[in-house]
Scaffold this motif. Sequence first.
Motif, PDB file in Angstrom:
ATOM      1  N   GLY A 111     -11.405   8.356 -53.931  1.00  0.00           N
ATOM      2  CA  GLY A 111     -10.427   9.371 -53.533  1.00  0.00           C
ATOM      3  C   GLY A 111      -9.013   9.088 -54.026  1.00  0.00           C
ATOM      4  N   LEU A 112      -8.166  10.130 -53.886  1.00  0.00           N
ATOM      5  CA  LEU A 112      -6.787  10.046 -54.365  1.00  0.00           C
ATOM      6  C   LEU A 112      -5.998   8.952 -53.637  1.00  0.00           C
ATOM      7  CD1 LEU A 112      -4.347  11.130 -55.959  1.00  0.00           C
ATOM      8  CD2 LEU A 112      -4.080  12.892 -54.189  1.00  0.00           C
ATOM      9  N   GLY A 113      -6.181   8.877 -52.320  1.00  0.00           N
ATOM     10  CA  GLY A 113      -5.452   7.868 -51.547  1.00  0.00           C
ATOM     11  C   GLY A 113      -5.820   6.468 -52.016  1.00  0.00           C
ATOM     12  N   ASP A 134      -2.793  17.175 -63.388  1.00  0.00           N
ATOM     13  CA  ASP A 134      -3.442  18.503 -63.362  1.00  0.00           C
ATOM     14  C   ASP A 134      -2.471  19.596 -62.964  1.00  0.00           C
ATOM     15  OD1 ASP A 134      -5.887  17.553 -63.951  1.00  0.00           O
ATOM     16  OD2 ASP A 134      -6.790  17.925 -61.981  1.00  0.00           O
ATOM     17  N   ASP A 135      -1.499  19.251 -62.142  1.00  0.00           N
ATOM     18  CA  ASP A 135      -0.494  20.230 -61.732  1.00  0.00           C
ATOM     19  C   ASP A 135       0.627  20.210 -62.759  1.00  0.00           C
ATOM     20  OD1 ASP A 135      -1.664  21.244 -59.399  1.00  0.00           O
ATOM     21  OD2 ASP A 135      -0.904  19.602 -58.172  1.00  0.00           O
ATOM     22  N   VAL A 136       0.696  21.262 -63.551  1.00  0.00           N
ATOM     23  CA  VAL A 136       1.758  21.358 -64.564  1.00  0.00           C
ATOM     24  C   VAL A 136       2.779  22.365 -64.044  1.00  0.00           C
ATOM     25  CG1 VAL A 136       2.283  22.044 -66.940  1.00  0.00           C
ATOM     26  CG2 VAL A 136       0.200  20.752 -66.451  1.00  0.00           C
ATOM     27  N   TYR A 172      -6.426  22.764 -50.525  1.00  0.00           N
ATOM     28  CA  TYR A 172      -5.199  21.965 -50.655  1.00  0.00           C
ATOM     29  C   TYR A 172      -4.967  21.087 -49.438  1.00  0.00           C
ATOM     30  CZ  TYR A 172      -3.834  25.049 -54.491  1.00  0.00           C
ATOM     31  OH  TYR A 172      -3.789  25.722 -55.680  1.00  0.00           O
ATOM     32  N   GLY A 173      -3.987  20.185 -49.580  1.00  0.00           N
ATOM     33  CA  GLY A 173      -3.400  19.543 -48.416  1.00  0.00           C
ATOM     34  C   GLY A 173      -2.413  20.552 -47.849  1.00  0.00           C
ATOM     35  N   ILE A 174      -2.535  20.873 -46.572  1.00  0.00           N
ATOM     36  CA  ILE A 174      -1.689  21.924 -45.981  1.00  0.00           C
ATOM     37  C   ILE A 174      -0.724  21.304 -44.962  1.00  0.00           C
ATOM     38  CG2 ILE A 174      -1.706  24.033 -44.566  1.00  0.00           C
ATOM     39  CD1 ILE A 174      -2.691  24.602 -47.368  1.00  0.00           C
ATOM     40  N   GLU A 192      -5.790  17.718 -44.812  1.00  0.00           N
ATOM     41  CA  GLU A 192      -6.404  17.864 -46.134  1.00  0.00           C
ATOM     42  C   GLU A 192      -7.547  18.866 -46.071  1.00  0.00           C
ATOM     43  OE1 GLU A 192      -5.323  16.747 -48.937  1.00  0.00           O
ATOM     44  OE2 GLU A 192      -7.023  17.115 -50.264  1.00  0.00           O
ATOM     45  N   LYS A 193      -7.477  19.854 -46.935  1.00  0.00           N
ATOM     46  CA  LYS A 193      -8.526  20.872 -47.090  1.00  0.00           C
ATOM     47  C   LYS A 193      -9.054  21.380 -45.744  1.00  0.00           C
ATOM     48  CE  LYS A 193      -9.511  19.495 -51.769  1.00  0.00           C
ATOM     49  NZ  LYS A 193      -8.799  18.252 -51.974  1.00  0.00           N
ATOM     50  N   PRO A 194      -8.188  22.061 -44.974  1.00  0.00           N
ATOM     51  CA  PRO A 194      -8.619  22.568 -43.665  1.00  0.00           C
ATOM     52  C   PRO A 194      -9.747  23.596 -43.800  1.00  0.00           C
ATOM     53  CG  PRO A 194      -6.504  23.524 -44.326  1.00  0.00           C
ATOM     54  CD  PRO A 194      -6.823  22.456 -45.328  1.00  0.00           C
ATOM     55  N   ALA A 204       1.256  24.647 -49.093  1.00  0.00           N
ATOM     56  CA  ALA A 204       0.342  23.648 -49.653  1.00  0.00           C
ATOM     57  C   ALA A 204       1.106  22.551 -50.384  1.00  0.00           C
ATOM     58  CB  ALA A 204      -0.610  24.321 -50.630  1.00  0.00           C
ATOM     59  N   ALA A 205       0.521  21.357 -50.356  1.00  0.00           N
ATOM     60  CA  ALA A 205       1.070  20.249 -51.141  1.00  0.00           C
ATOM     61  C   ALA A 205       0.647  20.429 -52.593  1.00  0.00           C
ATOM     62  CB  ALA A 205       0.521  18.927 -50.616  1.00  0.00           C
ATOM     63  N   ILE A 206       1.596  20.248 -53.508  1.00  0.00           N
ATOM     64  CA  ILE A 206       1.336  20.291 -54.940  1.00  0.00           C
ATOM     65  C   ILE A 206       1.552  18.865 -55.455  1.00  0.00           C
ATOM     66  CG2 ILE A 206       2.181  21.335 -57.114  1.00  0.00           C
ATOM     67  CD1 ILE A 206       0.555  23.185 -55.191  1.00  0.00           C
ATOM     68  N   GLY A 207       0.944  18.542 -56.594  1.00  0.00           N
ATOM     69  CA  GLY A 207       0.873  17.140 -56.995  1.00  0.00           C
ATOM     70  C   GLY A 207       2.130  16.420 -57.440  1.00  0.00           C
ATOM     71  N   ARG A 208       3.172  16.447 -56.626  1.00  0.00           N
ATOM     72  CA  ARG A 208       4.378  15.641 -56.850  1.00  0.00           C
ATOM     73  C   ARG A 208       4.800  15.072 -55.507  1.00  0.00           C
ATOM     74  NH1 ARG A 208       2.696  17.167 -60.907  1.00  0.00           N
ATOM     75  NH2 ARG A 208       3.746  18.027 -62.743  1.00  0.00           N
ATOM     76  N   TYR A 209       4.922  13.773 -55.435  1.00  0.00           N
ATOM     77  CA  TYR A 209       5.246  13.112 -54.170  1.00  0.00           C
ATOM     78  C   TYR A 209       6.305  12.043 -54.418  1.00  0.00           C
ATOM     79  CZ  TYR A 209       0.357  14.631 -53.146  1.00  0.00           C
ATOM     80  OH  TYR A 209      -0.816  15.333 -52.992  1.00  0.00           O
ATOM     81  N   ILE A 210       7.218  11.877 -53.464  1.00  0.00           N
ATOM     82  CA  ILE A 210       8.048  10.668 -53.423  1.00  0.00           C
ATOM     83  C   ILE A 210       7.698  10.006 -52.095  1.00  0.00           C
ATOM     84  CG2 ILE A 210      10.388   9.719 -53.307  1.00  0.00           C
ATOM     85  CD1 ILE A 210      11.309  12.139 -54.956  1.00  0.00           C
ATOM     86  N   ILE A 230     -10.870   8.524 -49.246  1.00  0.00           N
ATOM     87  CA  ILE A 230      -9.589   8.043 -48.702  1.00  0.00           C
ATOM     88  C   ILE A 230      -8.510   9.011 -49.194  1.00  0.00           C
ATOM     89  CG2 ILE A 230      -7.923   6.136 -48.636  1.00  0.00           C
ATOM     90  CD1 ILE A 230     -10.506   5.266 -47.379  1.00  0.00           C
ATOM     91  N   GLN A 231      -7.933   9.753 -48.275  1.00  0.00           N
ATOM     92  CA  GLN A 231      -7.024  10.838 -48.637  1.00  0.00           C
ATOM     93  C   GLN A 231      -5.560  10.411 -48.503  1.00  0.00           C
ATOM     94  OE1 GLN A 231      -7.895  13.518 -50.038  1.00  0.00           O
ATOM     95  NE2 GLN A 231     -10.071  13.782 -49.523  1.00  0.00           N
ATOM     96  N   LEU A 232      -4.788  10.726 -49.539  1.00  0.00           N
ATOM     97  CA  LEU A 232      -3.344  10.481 -49.482  1.00  0.00           C
ATOM     98  C   LEU A 232      -2.742  11.272 -48.318  1.00  0.00           C
ATOM     99  CD1 LEU A 232      -0.949   9.142 -50.846  1.00  0.00           C
ATOM    100  CD2 LEU A 232      -0.829  11.041 -52.451  1.00  0.00           C
ATOM    101  N   THR A 233      -3.247  12.491 -48.143  1.00  0.00           N
ATOM    102  CA  THR A 233      -2.772  13.350 -47.051  1.00  0.00           C
ATOM    103  C   THR A 233      -2.871  12.644 -45.697  1.00  0.00           C
ATOM    104  OG1 THR A 233      -3.301  15.376 -48.228  1.00  0.00           O
ATOM    105  CG2 THR A 233      -3.308  15.514 -45.822  1.00  0.00           C
ATOM    106  N   ASP A 234      -3.949  11.913 -45.452  1.00  0.00           N
ATOM    107  CA  ASP A 234      -4.139  11.279 -44.140  1.00  0.00           C
ATOM    108  C   ASP A 234      -3.115  10.163 -43.909  1.00  0.00           C
ATOM    109  OD1 ASP A 234      -6.199  13.025 -43.775  1.00  0.00           O
ATOM    110  OD2 ASP A 234      -7.796  11.586 -44.236  1.00  0.00           O
TER     111      ASP A 234
HETATM  112  C1  G1P Z   1      -5.070  16.895 -54.288  1.00  0.00           C
HETATM  113  C2  G1P Z   1      -4.563  16.525 -52.902  1.00  0.00           C
HETATM  114  C3  G1P Z   1      -4.171  17.792 -52.121  1.00  0.00           C
HETATM  115  C4  G1P Z   1      -3.161  18.601 -52.926  1.00  0.00           C
HETATM  116  C5  G1P Z   1      -3.696  18.882 -54.352  1.00  0.00           C
HETATM  117  C6  G1P Z   1      -2.610  19.516 -55.200  1.00  0.00           C
HETATM  118  O1  G1P Z   1      -6.282  17.595 -54.145  1.00  0.00           O
HETATM  119  O2  G1P Z   1      -5.567  15.813 -52.208  1.00  0.00           O
HETATM  120  O3  G1P Z   1      -3.631  17.446 -50.878  1.00  0.00           O
HETATM  121  O4  G1P Z   1      -2.881  19.817 -52.254  1.00  0.00           O
HETATM  122  O5  G1P Z   1      -4.131  17.674 -55.001  1.00  0.00           O
HETATM  123  O6  G1P Z   1      -3.070  19.864 -56.462  1.00  0.00           O
HETATM  124  P1  G1P Z   1      -7.349  17.814 -55.345  1.00  0.00           P
HETATM  125  O7  G1P Z   1      -6.818  18.958 -56.155  1.00  0.00           O
HETATM  126  O8  G1P Z   1      -7.390  16.542 -56.109  1.00  0.00           O
HETATM  127  O9  G1P Z   1      -8.635  18.170 -54.674  1.00  0.00           O
END
Ligand code: G1P
Length: 297
Positions: A111-113, A134-136, A172-174, A192-194, A204-210, A230-234
């Motif tokens: 997992g991402l986490g 993946d998120d551009v 998404y992570g919401i 994460e993914k409700p 929703a969370a998009i793939g940029r985090y600090i 293992i989720q980063l969201t958690d």
């Molecule tokens: C990941 C994160 C998710 C986030 C998303 C954004 O999910 O786990 O919280 O909203 O990226 O693109 P994935 O797209 O890898 O399933």
Amino acid sequence: MQRKVTKAVFPVAGMGTRFLPATKSVPKEIMTLVDRPLIQYAIDEARAAGITEFIFVTSRGKGALEDYFDRAPELEASLRAKGKTELLEVLDATNMDSGAIAYVRQNQALGLGHAVWCARHLIGDEPFAVLLPDDVIAAETPCLRQMVEAYEQTGGNMIAAMEVSSEMASSYGIMDVPPAISRVVPMRGMVEKPAPGTQPSNLAAIGRYILTPDVLRHLGDIDPGAGGEIQLTDAIAREIVERQNVYGYRFEGQRYDCGSKAGFLQATVAFGLARPDLGAELAQFLSDMMAQRQAAE
Ligand code: G1P
């Protein structure tokens, strides 16, 4: 004053199964958006935000990525001999300074986490960025730079946020946020993914985090979550409970989901149209295509 963010983690261990058969031998991150691999967009965005140390979390089969960021002496010599200085400059943007880039292997797809946690020794005890290639995001001020500026004011953890439709929320992570329209929103929770219909909001969370080192520590002792991963969201959700210092950041810009075929195609068209050397010809082609389709209907 917040401690400067100089390190960024790029999780690139995924198998890219959605792009098979292309990804059978080419890492997804090397796939081309107009004329640059996907990963180059994330690297350029990180550089524009002041990042100087780049940490890649890779896996088996990602050798092409390491080669991409290495010097190509024969190619450079041949371009130099032919006086092709413009191409040499193009190549230059892909060369990383010695020691600026580090690779760590995620040896199991947990997992991402878990991927971010694999980089813990390289991150150490300081705030860091995470970029999911993946998120551009097309934006006048690059998204991570917008976030670094906000972080310098606010501190805490900062997560890129975007409204999505209710149907898409379960992908998404919401964020659980108060109903406010400000750019920086304090988060009350994150999931994460409700399951459809249970999302606390449509943000929703998009793939940029600090992130702060505390989130990294949580990653070391949380249980697997959504999808058994293992989720980063958690880890972020735990940090909200413990310190209430997590913010959603509604960025300015257009995000493309290059993890999906439709999103990748849309990004290709949008970035192509935005290019001075290609835009006019592509626009003409697209309008001719549409006219032909309409005539055939
Ligand atoms: C990941 C994160 C998710 C986030 C998303 C954004 O999910 O786990 O919280 O909203 O990226 O693109 P994935 O797209 O890898 O399933």
